[in-house]
Design a protein around this motif. Sequence first.
Motif, mmCIF file in Angstrom:
data_model
loop_
_atom_site.group_PDB
_atom_site.id
_atom_site.type_symbol
_atom_site.label_atom_id
_atom_site.label_comp_id
_atom_site.label_asym_id
_atom_site.label_seq_id
_atom_site.Cartn_x
_atom_site.Cartn_y
_atom_site.Cartn_z
ATOM 1 N N ARG A 32 84.203 -59.293 -19.787
ATOM 2 C CA ARG A 32 83.640 -61.050 -20.122
ATOM 3 C C ARG A 32 84.071 -62.335 -20.519
ATOM 4 N NH1 ARG A 32 82.499 -56.499 -25.078
ATOM 5 N NH2 ARG A 32 80.263 -55.753 -24.022
ATOM 6 N N GLN A 61 82.271 -59.069 -9.524
ATOM 7 C CA GLN A 61 82.294 -58.684 -10.940
ATOM 8 C C GLN A 61 83.344 -57.601 -11.270
ATOM 9 O OE1 GLN A 61 80.483 -54.692 -9.581
ATOM 10 N NE2 GLN A 61 79.015 -54.820 -11.205
ATOM 11 N N GLY A 108 84.700 -54.639 -14.975
ATOM 12 C CA GLY A 108 83.455 -53.448 -14.997
ATOM 13 C C GLY A 108 85.026 -52.106 -16.042
ATOM 14 N N ASP A 124 77.292 -49.439 -17.464
ATOM 15 C CA ASP A 124 76.704 -50.390 -17.860
ATOM 16 C C ASP A 124 77.676 -51.581 -18.115
ATOM 17 O OD1 ASP A 124 79.318 -48.614 -19.172
ATOM 18 O OD2 ASP A 124 78.004 -49.122 -21.681
ATOM 19 N N LEU A 125 79.012 -51.410 -18.191
ATOM 20 C CA LEU A 125 79.869 -53.153 -18.345
ATOM 21 C C LEU A 125 79.344 -53.630 -17.180
ATOM 22 C CD1 LEU A 125 83.100 -51.585 -20.087
ATOM 23 C CD2 LEU A 125 80.716 -52.990 -21.006
ATOM 24 N N GLU A 141 76.623 -55.189 -17.170
ATOM 25 C CA GLU A 141 76.454 -56.813 -18.100
ATOM 26 C C GLU A 141 77.033 -57.550 -17.203
ATOM 27 O OE1 GLU A 141 78.795 -58.098 -22.035
ATOM 28 O OE2 GLU A 141 78.337 -55.581 -21.474
ATOM 29 N N SER A 142 78.142 -57.261 -15.973
ATOM 30 C CA SER A 142 78.929 -58.309 -15.459
ATOM 31 C C SER A 142 78.314 -58.641 -14.235
ATOM 32 C CB SER A 142 80.117 -58.088 -15.038
ATOM 33 O OG SER A 142 80.922 -58.249 -13.743
ATOM 34 N N GLU A 198 74.984 -59.202 -13.725
ATOM 35 C CA GLU A 198 73.539 -59.472 -14.745
ATOM 36 C C GLU A 198 74.361 -61.706 -15.423
ATOM 37 O OE1 GLU A 198 70.150 -59.939 -18.752
ATOM 38 O OE2 GLU A 198 71.802 -58.773 -18.259
ATOM 39 N N ALA A 199 75.791 -61.458 -15.554
ATOM 40 C CA ALA A 199 76.706 -62.700 -15.754
ATOM 41 C C ALA A 199 76.858 -63.503 -14.760
ATOM 42 C CB ALA A 199 77.717 -62.574 -16.685
ATOM 43 N N GLN A 249 73.536 -53.772 -7.712
ATOM 44 C CA GLN A 249 74.266 -53.893 -9.222
ATOM 45 C C GLN A 249 74.217 -56.113 -8.803
ATOM 46 O OE1 GLN A 249 77.065 -52.373 -11.725
ATOM 47 N NE2 GLN A 249 74.980 -51.341 -12.957
#
Length: 335
Positions: free
Chosen positions: A123, A148, A150, A155-156, A159-160, A162-163, A196
């Motif tokens: 994050r 990216q 994680g 799942d991390l 999330e990365s 997507e950001a 992803q």
Amino acid sequence: MKAMLPESVRATGADILLGNTYHLMLRPTAERIARLGGLHGFMNWDRPILTDSGGFQVMSLADLRKLTEEGVSFKSHIDGSKHMLSPERSMEIQRLLGSDIVMCFDECPALPAERAQIAESMRLSMRWAQRSRDAFGDRPGHALFGIQQGGLEQDLRAESAEALRGIGFDGYAIGGLAVGEGQEAMFGCLDYAPDQLPSDKPRYLMGVGKPDDIVGAVKRGVDMMDCVLPSRSGRTGQAWTRRGPVAIKNARHADDPRPLDETCTCPACTGYSRAYLHHVFRAGEMISGMLLTWHNLHYFQELMSGMRAAIASGTFEAWEAEFHAQRALGDIERV
């Protein structure tokens, strides 16, 4: 590329080189390189250059750095001088270097690590990615890649990704692998991580690797990779061939008149025997690193070219099977 002229690197088929932001910012400094016309002219390379952000090297200095939201403060491993590297400063350095592909600034934790640490680090890297994007600005003809993170947590990673997609980049890197997790775990992550990321932009796996790592990564959707392996191996007496690695220092090569690889057309294989290469390596001659590095770069370029052709013709599975069959034979000793 140690032990190689830029013209020689280009002769192997290479189109792009990687410049190391951390080392160049310390010596000779990005400002000096900018005054001398930028990295292309400074190193006599008129083709694309990718620069990393400096984050990976800084993160490896565990005893010499301090991490905050702002960035990383650290002491130079060369002279102990103090420096601060932030997303904004990383973008400035890479602009001064004049690279064509710029990497956003991120943190790369070593594996294994606790999930909470990986999540916090990822994050922070995403916040730094936004700051990198803002500082990079609009630079036509230059590309900015997001990274990216994680760890091995699907799942991390999602999330990365997507950001990063929300911020928007010209290409996307898969970071935080090849840091001690082993090939099986890396491939397990690559079974989902490339998917992803946007399929219409380059997907770049950082810091990989050995030939079978590369083939496995391409099979899983990776487009680009980087690694010091070909040149570092060459300088330390290891040659990569279609039948696996050859340790030229071993005594069995001392009287062997054969080339490293009978099918290879590089200068080391067309002009020199294993016996000669063994001799100059054991004697510490400069030509040893030059010839073995040239051979390794030639081999890796042929490896990549072969995969590109197989993908284009729809025969990658057959190509991959032959690649593994050749390596299974091993380096055959002289009889």
